[in-house]
Design an enzyme around this catalytic site. Structure first.
Site, PDB file in Angstrom:
ATOM      1  N   ASP A 415      -7.056  -4.351  -1.543  1.00 45.56           N
ATOM      2  CA  ASP A 415      -6.281  -3.554  -0.596  1.00 45.56           C
ATOM      3  C   ASP A 415      -5.703  -4.373   0.551  1.00 45.56           C
ATOM      4  O   ASP A 415      -4.708  -3.960   1.163  1.00 45.56           O
ATOM      5  CB  ASP A 415      -7.141  -2.418  -0.044  1.00 45.56           C
ATOM      6  N   GLY A 417      -4.957  -7.956   0.244  1.00 43.17           N
ATOM      7  CA  GLY A 417      -4.026  -8.932  -0.310  1.00 43.17           C
ATOM      8  C   GLY A 417      -2.870  -8.337  -1.072  1.00 43.17           C
ATOM      9  O   GLY A 417      -1.777  -8.914  -1.113  1.00 43.17           O
ATOM     10  N   TYR A 499      -7.731   6.713   0.032  1.00 45.66           N
ATOM     11  CA  TYR A 499      -8.899   6.387   0.860  1.00 45.66           C
ATOM     12  C   TYR A 499      -8.500   6.031   2.285  1.00 45.66           C
ATOM     13  O   TYR A 499      -7.435   5.458   2.526  1.00 45.66           O
ATOM     14  CB  TYR A 499      -9.647   5.198   0.264  1.00 45.66           C
ATOM     15  N   GLU A 500      -9.378   6.369   3.236  1.00 46.41           N
ATOM     16  CA  GLU A 500      -9.267   5.911   4.617  1.00 46.41           C
ATOM     17  C   GLU A 500     -10.388   4.925   4.905  1.00 46.41           C
ATOM     18  O   GLU A 500     -11.532   5.122   4.462  1.00 46.41           O
ATOM     19  CB  GLU A 500      -9.372   7.081   5.602  1.00 46.41           C
TER      20      GLU A 500
END
Length: 775
Positions: A415, A417, A499-500
Site C-alpha cells: 500500500d 510502494g 481499509y483505513e
C-alpha cells in the site's frame, strides 16, 4: 507540507516562525575566522560572537541596520526561510514540475509526462546539523563536532533540492529527476524562474506507483467495455452507475506480470441504489470475472467471464449502512465528553519544529510514507540536548490474503510502494478524528498531470491524558501520591480502497516513544454460491464471506542514540531471558537472568520476536555512560506480532522477502530507503531491497545503525467485524534503557484536583467535562 497555525483551533498555537539572518564575509574570508577576530577585538567569547553574527528576526521585515565589526560583515538580502528538512511548499513543487517539464526534448515528451511523486531530496546529515546549529532557532552549536580553531560556518546553506519520479505515458518509461530550487520561487518572480535540473536518469524495467487519476480512468474503461456490460447483465445489473471498479496492481506472479507493461487487475463490486451515497458497495462483490487492463494505453487487454457467481442478496436496509437506515438508532444514552484545555496546550510549534516537555523534533510528510518524524531529541538538564533518532517513519506495508481462490490469492498489496500512504491521507476534522487543542499541518503534493494539490489538516498534533503514570501509597501512613501521564501524539489517517489506517507516534513524559497503527474501515469480501462455505474465511452474511488475511507494517528507524550527526557510535544488543541450569547456581530451581548478545553484522541481525524469552533489543551508544558506568541506550520493546503464514515459495514473498524476519539492522546508507525497493509494483525483485542489501554482511558493532522493525497482525474476521470493523491497534515501544540517570517521571508534578488547578493554574490542565454542546 505547510502549517496552518489557526486552523480549527481555539486559539493560535504557535508564533510566527522567525528566520536566521546570517551576516557573511566578503572577499573570500570564512565566517568562523571573522567570529574569532571579532571576539578577540571585542573581548567576547566565541559563542557570544556567533550570537551577534546570527540573529533571529521576523522574516517579514528587512534586517535592521547594524554596525559591522572592523572586518566589514555584509548582510544577506534574504533570510534563510526553509529548514533543510521542511517538506516542499506548494510553490517549490510547482517550480520543480515546471523545470522538468521545460526540460522535455519535444512537445510530445512534455505532454506525456505524468508526475508520480515530487518530494524534498533530504540533505546529508551534516547539512541538517549545520542548519540546527547556526541557522534556525533554537541554535545548537554543540551539534557540530569540535575542530581545532572552531567550526567553519558557511554564509548560507546549500540550495534545497527536489526529487521527482516521472512516468512517460507515451514511452512507458520511468525517470528520476533532481532539481535545484532557489530561495525565491516562480510565484514571486513572475513565473520566469524554473530552477535547475541537476540530474535525470531513466530507471529501466520498473513501474512506478499508480495514481487516483489512473484509477478513475480505469474504472470508466472497464464499465464501458461491452463484454463486461454483458457479464453484468447476466448477474442482473443493467445500470453501470451501480458498479464499483477498484483497480489493484497485479503484483508479480509470473513473467506475464513483468514491468514491460503497466497492468492492473480490478476487483468489482456493485451497489443496489445509485442515489445512496452512504450505501456500502463492498457488501456485494462480483466474482467470476477476470479483467486485465493496460494502464498505459487504458484498454482492456484480457477479459473472461469464468464463473457465474450470483451477487450476494441485497440487504433490505441499504447494504448494512449505519444507524437509522438499519431500522435502529445510534446510541442516544451517551452524554457528551469534551476534552478542554482552558490555558492552551503545553507544546510549542515554530514552522515544523515542535517542542513539548523535554522533547523536540521536526515534522515532515511525503506522498509515499506520509508522516515523518525528524531529529528527535530530549533536553536532559545539564547534559543538554541528547539525540535519540534522526528519522522515523513507516516505509512500507503489505497485506497478503490467505484464500488460494481467484481473485483473492493475488491480493497482496504494497500500500505504500504501489499506492502511497501520504497521497491517500484524510483531511482531519476537529472533534471527530482528534480531540482537544489541535495543531494541524497541511500537506502538498503533485497530482498525475503535475498540478499541486493540498490536503488541509492532514497531520494532527495534540496532547492526551494517558491515565496514571505512577502511583504509590504508604501502607503505614496511608499517604498516597499519584502522577498522571500526559503524552504528545502526532498522527495521520489514510484510506486505501476499503481499509483505513491510522499512524501514530506518541511521546511520553518518562522518555518513551510509542509507534502505533490503528486498523479499521471495511473488509474486502468474496461472494459464495448458495450453500457454499470456505475454510479460508468467515461467512458473515448470506452469500458473503471475508477471507483471512494479514497486515504487515515496516517501521524504518534511523537512530542516533546520544550521537551527533557525524558520529557512528551505536550498536544493537539482543536480550533474552535464560533459565539457569540446575546445579550449584540454581539449587532452588528458580533462577533466571537476562543474557545479552551484540549483533555484530547484518546477517546476525536478522531476528524474530520470541515472547517466551522476553526478547528485545537495545540500541546503545558505545562511548557514553550513565552514572553507574553502563552504556546509555534505548530499548526496542516488541508488541504483539506475527510472521507470514505462507509457504517459502509463496509468490508474494519474492517481492516481500523482508517479511521473513521481524527485525533487520543495516548501517545507514542514504539510498537504502524502501525494504522492497523503490518500485515494488510488478517487480521481479532482482538484486534490490532489504533482503539483498544485508547479504553484504556489513559490520554493525559501532556504526550509524538503521533498524527495520516489521510488525503485523493476522486477521481472522469475526461476524462482529461487519459491516463496521472496529479499530484494532498494534505497535511497539522505544524505551530509555540506562539512558537517564533516573526516571524523567520524577519531574512530572503530582496530580491535583480540579479545584487545585483552578487555584494555582499550573500545570496547564487537560480536563474531561460533560458539556451541553454536542460535537
Amino acid at each position: 507540507m505547510a502549517t496552518a497555525a489557526e486552523k480549527a483551533t481555539p486559539a493560535p498555537c504557535c508564533s510566527s516562525p522567525s528566520a536566521a539572518v546570517v551576516k557573511t564575509v566578503g572577499l573570500g574570508k570564512d565566517v568562523a575566522g571573522v567570529v574569532r577576530e571579532w571576539s578577540v577585538e571585542n573581548g567576547r567569547s566565541a559563542s557570544s560572537a556567533v550570537t551577534a553574527i546570527i540573529d533571529p528576526v521576523d522574516d517579514l521585515q528587512e534586517p535592521p541596520p547594524a554596525k559591522p565589526p572592523a572586518k566589514a560583515i555584509q548582510m544577506m538580502t534574504r533570510a534563510q526561510s526553509s529548514h533543510p528538512l521542511d517538506p516542499l511548499s506548494a510553490a517549490e513543487i510547482a517550480v520543480a514540475v515546471a523545470t522538468v517539464r521545460a526540460a522535455g526534448a519535444t512537445p510530445e515528451v512534455r505532454d506525456s509526462m505524468r508526475f508520480i511523486e515530487v518530494v524534498l531530496l533530504e540533505p546529508d546529515k551534516h547539512v541538517v546539523a549545520l542548519a540546527d546549529a547556526y541557522f534556525f532557532p533554537p541554535f545548537q552549536p554543540s551539534l557540530l563536532s569540535k575542530t581545532k580553531g572552531g567550526p567553519i560556518i558557511p554564509s548560507k546553506l546549500p540550495p534545497r533540492q527536489a526529487r521527482l519520479v516521472v512516468y512517460n505515458k507515451r514511452s512507458n518509461e520511468t525517470s528520476v529527476w533532481i532539481v535545484e530550487l532557489s530561495e525565491v520561487h516562480a510565484t514571486t518572480r513572475g513565473g520566469h524562474h524554473r530552477g535547475k535540473v541537476v540530474s535525470s536518469v531513466v530507471v529501466p524495467d520498473v513501474q512506478p506507483p499508480m495514481d487516483a487519476a489512473e484509477y478513475a480512468e480505469c474504472e470508466a474503461v472497464v464499465k464501458d467495455f461491452p463484454p463486461f456490460i454483458e457479464a453484468m447483465k447476466k448477474r442482473g445489473i443493467d445500470d453501470m452507475d451501480l458498479v464499483m471498479v477498484d483497480p489493484w496492481c497485479v503484483g508479480y506472479h509470473s513473467e506475464a506480470d513483468a514491468p514491460s507493461r503497466r497492468l492492473a487487475k480490478p476487483l468489482i463490486f456493485c451497489r443496489t441504489e445509485s442515489d445512496c451515497p452512504m450505501e456500502n458497495g463492498y457488501a456485494r462483490p462480483v466474482e467470476g470475472i477476470h479483467v486485465l487492463v493496460d494502464m498505459q494505453n487504458m484498454v482492456v487487454i484480457e477479459f473472461e467471464d469464468r464463473k457465474l457467481v450470483p451477487l450476494p442478496p441485497a440487504d433490505p436496509l441499504r447494504n448494512y449502512t449505519r444507524g437509522q437506515t438499519r431500522g435502529g438508532v445510534d446510541r442516544s444514552d451517551v452524554k457528551p465528553l469534551h476534552i478542554i484545555q482552558p490555558e492552551g496546550p503545553s507544546f510549542r510549534v515554530n514552522g515544523n519544529f515542535v517542542e513539548w516537555q523535554k522533547w523536540n523534533f521536526r515534522i515532515g510528510f511525503t506522498p509515499r510514507e506520509g508522516l515523518i518524524i525528524y531529529s528527535v531529541a530530549y533536553v536532559d538538564g545539564n547534559r543538554g540536548r541528547r539525540p535519540v533518532a534522526h528519522r522515523l517513519s513507516f516505509v512500507e506495508m503489505v497485506v497478503p490474503y490467505g484464500d488460494p481462490n481467484e481473485p483473492h490469492y493475488r491480493k497482496n498489496a504494497f500500500d505504500a510502494g504501489e499506492d502511497g500512504l501520504g497521497k491517500n491521507a484524510h483531511s482531519l476534522k476537529r472533534g471527530c478524528d482528534c480531540l482537544g487543542y489541535i495543531k494541524y499541518f497541511d500537506a502538498h503534493f503533485t497530482n498525475f498531470t503535475g498540478g499541486v494539490e493540498t490536503i488541509e489538516n492532514c497531520v494532527c498534533l495534540h496532547e492526551e491524558d494517558h491515565g496514571i503514570l505512577w502511583k504509590h501509597q504508604d501502607w503505614r501512613t496511608g499517604l498516597a501520591e499519584v502522577r498522571r501521564s500526559r503524552r504528545l501524539t502526532v498522527s495521520f489517517i489514510c484510506t486505501v480502497a476499503n481499509y483505513e489506517y491510522g499512524f501514530f507516534w506518541h511521546f511520553y513524559q518518562d522518555g518513551k516513544i510509542e509507534a502505533e497503527v490503528k486498523l479499521t474501515g471495511i473488509l474486502s469480501l468474496g461472494a459464495l454460491q448458495q450453500g457454499e462455505s470456505r475454510k479460508y474465511g468467515t461467512t458473515i452474511a448470506p452469500g458473503l464471506y471475508a477471507p483471512v488475511h494479514q497486515h504487515f507494517f515496516v517501521a524504518r528507524m534511523d537512530l542516533s542514540v546520544d550521537c551527533k550527526p557525524a558520529e557512528t557510535f551505536n550498536q544493537v544488543v539482543e536480550v533474552n531471558v535464560r533459565v539457569e541450569d540446575p546445579g550449584e547456581k540454581n539449587i532452588h530451581n528458580n533462577a533466571f537472568y537476562a543474557e545479552e548478545k551484540v549483533l555484530r553484522s547484518e546477517l546476525q541481525a536478522m531476528r524474530d520476536c520470541n515472547p517466551s524469552t522476553a526478547r528485545h533489543w537495545i540500541i546503545r551508544n558505545t562511548r557514553t555512560v550513565n552514572r553507574t558506568g553502563q552504556l546509555t541506550g534505548y530499548k526496542l520493546m516488541p508488541g504483539s506480532n506475527c510472521l507470514p503464514l505462507a509457504g517459502p515459495e509463496a509468490k508474494f514473498l519474492r517481492r516481500a522477502a523482508f517479511l521473513k524476519h521481524n527485525l533487520w539492522v543495516t548501517p545507514y546508507k542514504r539510498d537504502e530507503m524502501y525494504p522492497g525497493g523503490e518500485f515494488p509494483n510488478q517487480n521481479p525483485r532482482v538484486h534490490e531491497g532489504l533482503a539483498t542489501w544485508v547479504k553484504q554482511d556489513r559490520p554493525l558493532e559501532e556504526s550509524d545503525v538503521v533498524l527495520w522493525y516489521i510488525f503485523g497482525v493476522t486477521h481472522i474476521p469475526r461476524l462482529e467485524d461487519w459491516p463496521v470493523m472496529p479499530v484494532e491497534r498494534i505497535g511497539f515501544m522505544l524505551m530509555p534503557h540506562g539512558f537517564f540517570n533516573c526516571s524523567p517521571a520524577v519531574d512530572v508534578p503530582p496530580s491535583t484536583t480540579e479545584t487545585d488547578l483552578k487555584e494555582n493554574g499550573s500545570p496547564k490542565p487537560i480536563q474531561a467535562a460533560g458539556l451541553l454542546a454536542k460535537l
